[in-house]
Design an enzyme around this catalytic site. Structure first.
Site, PDB file in Angstrom:
ATOM      1  N   ASP A  43       0.835  -1.196   0.000  1.00 39.69           N
ATOM      2  CA  ASP A  43       0.000   0.000   0.000  1.00 39.69           C
ATOM      3  C   ASP A  43       0.872   1.250   0.000  1.00 39.69           C
ATOM      4  O   ASP A  43       0.592   2.223   0.680  1.00 39.69           O
ATOM      5  CB  ASP A  43      -0.952   0.011   1.208  1.00 39.69           C
ATOM      6  CG  ASP A  43      -0.235  -0.170   2.534  1.00 39.69           C
ATOM      7  OD1 ASP A  43       1.016  -0.225   2.548  1.00 39.69           O
ATOM      8  OD2 ASP A  43      -0.920  -0.255   3.569  1.00 39.69           O
ATOM      9  N   ASP A  76       7.424  -4.464  14.270  1.00 42.91           N
ATOM     10  CA  ASP A  76       7.936  -3.098  14.196  1.00 42.91           C
ATOM     11  C   ASP A  76       8.116  -2.487  15.594  1.00 42.91           C
ATOM     12  O   ASP A  76       9.140  -1.849  15.878  1.00 42.91           O
ATOM     13  CB  ASP A  76       7.035  -2.220  13.330  1.00 42.91           C
ATOM     14  CG  ASP A  76       5.553  -2.371  13.658  1.00 42.91           C
ATOM     15  OD1 ASP A  76       5.197  -3.266  14.449  1.00 42.91           O
ATOM     16  OD2 ASP A  76       4.742  -1.601  13.111  1.00 42.91           O
TER      17      ASP A  76
END
Length: 441
Positions: free
Chosen positions: A211, A287
């Site tokens: 994306d 992350d």
């Protein structure tokens, strides 16, 4: 004499009656045992019949087991053939993508799952700028799962190689209510990076998601950044993202920063760093895991002031979290910069502390609870000290930048300092109580 015969006949009669009684009892007993014997025979016959039925059923099941085993072996052989075919296709695709005389700067992998329309937009953006440097940056699409539309879309591009991650293992979340998707994403990342570093033997990998759009100078930026990674081992990774990269907070497309906070969203790491991370890769939230001090171990990340990636993923695993406020307003760089001709030595650790300290030293300090209002009336750069996390969040909220911290570090911070533009060129430095000391000021 007559009495004697009478007594004899009487005894004979008694004996006869006794004999008859015995015969009757014997007959009754024989009849009873005959009935029991008949029942036993009947029961035996029934057992024999049941046993034969069971034997027939077992034989039938054994036949089915043999058939299923044959089918399993057949399917296993098919899977091996398909796997071999896929590896062959990957190998042929990689051979077509790479120039044997050119050592790639980095492999580029687009992480995908089930968003075919998003993936197409990302691939088109990447190939728009990758075509002229294709031998330096071979492109891969790594799909997690079996979505046929995504696979068809990826395979429709000859300019890239396709990888498919098939993971049928059950996912057990560590806390109730967690999304399984974050666990699957972490598994996919580990698998894809293991493939690119250990199977295909790349020295660096740039990770994108399905994306993202990239800037015109994306590949030039990472080529120059690769040299930084090789020279300065205190740099853990290089990112193309600035969390406070919204249009109102950025100005200079040429400026780069070091940060103690991992930005992600379009980033490059080396094989030596992956050798360290792969064995202990987390089950989920990879992350945030990288943002823990125990994992980055005091090393920093290079990031630009103006983002080199744009995230358009309003719909996904994070369900559009922060999209309208923080992601949609991001400014994607539109300036074509030749980063290989730029002097980036100021980003080396020994020079950067002095460089960054000089910027802060020149900024005008503003104090008081109304410091934000005072900053509006100052010409030039401004520095505002925050007392603690809650005070930082209060100030950040007034400016509209990210308030989030991870493991004691605010987003984008370097030695506790968060910097962003305000009213075009003016820089605001939000400074922790110990930042000046840590910077040697």
């Amino acid at each position: 004499m007559a009495n004697f015969f009478f007594d004899f006949r009487f005894l004979l009669l008694i004996a006869a009656m006794a004999f008859i009684y015995i015969q009757i009892r014997l007959f009754a007993t024989q009849s009873q045992y005959a009935d029991r014997l008949a029942e036993a025979v009947e029961s035996e016959n029934h057992c024999t019949s049941q046993m034969r039925l069971l034997i027939d059923q077992i034989s039938m099941q054994q036949g089915q087991i043999v058939t299923l085993e044959d089918e399993r072996k057949h399917h296993f052989e098919e899977v091996l053939q398909l796997k071999t075919l896929l590896q062959d296709l990957e190998r042929k695709g990689l051979q077509q993508l790479t120039d044997k005389t050119q050592v790639p700067v980095a492999a580029v992998v687009i992480m995908a799952c089930n968003r075919a329309d998003y993936l197409e937009r990302t691939i088109k953006s990447v190939l728009k700028y990758q075509t002229t440097v294709a031998s330096k940056y071979p492109v891969f699409v790594s799909q997690d799962g079996t979505n046929p539309v995504v696979k068809k879309k990826a395979l429709s591009y000859d300019q890239l190689a396709y990888m498919q991650h098939l993971d049928y293992g059950e996912v057990e979340t560590e806390r109730p209510g967690e999304l399984i998707a974050y666990y699957k994403i972490a598994r996919h990342y580990k698998w894809a990076l293991d493939q690119l570093f250990y199977k295909h033997n790349f020295s660096r990998v740039i990770i994108l998601e399905d994306d993202m759009e990239i800037a015109p100078d994306f590949f030039s930026y990472f080529e120059a950044a690769a040299m930084l990674l090789d020279k300065d081992k205190t740099i853990m990774a290089v990112s193309s993202w600035n969390d406070n990269g919204q249009k109102q907070f950025v100005h200079d497309s040429y400026l780069l920063y070091r940060s103690d906070f991992f930005p992600g969203l379009g980033w490059m790491l080396t094989k030596s760093i992956w050798d360290e991370l792969s064995p202990k890769w987390p089950k989920a939230y990879w992350d945030d895991w990288l943002r823990l001090k125990d994992n980055h171990k005091g090393r920093q990340f290079v990031r630009p002031e103006v983002c080199r990636t744009y995230n358009f993923g309003e719909h996904g695993s994070s369900m559009g979290q922060f999209f309208k406020q923080y992601l949609e307003p991001i400014k994607l760089n539109d300036v074509q910069i030749d980063w290989m001709s730029m002097d980036l030595s100021y980003l080396m650790e020994d020079k950067y502390v002095k460089y960054f300290a000089d910027l802060i030293r020149k900024a005008k300090p503003v104090y008081g609870n109304d410091a934000v209002m005072k900053a509006y009336n100052v010409v030039g750069d401004v520095r505002i000290e925050y007392r603690d996390q809650s005070d930082f969040e209060r100030i950040a909220r007034q400016f509209g930048i990210f308030e989030e911290w991870k493991d004691g570090i605010p987003r984008t911070a370097y030695k506790g300092v968060v910097v962003f533009r305000h009213q075009t060129q003016r820089r605001i430095f939000l400074i922790a109580p110990d930042s000046l000391e840590r910077l040697g000021i």
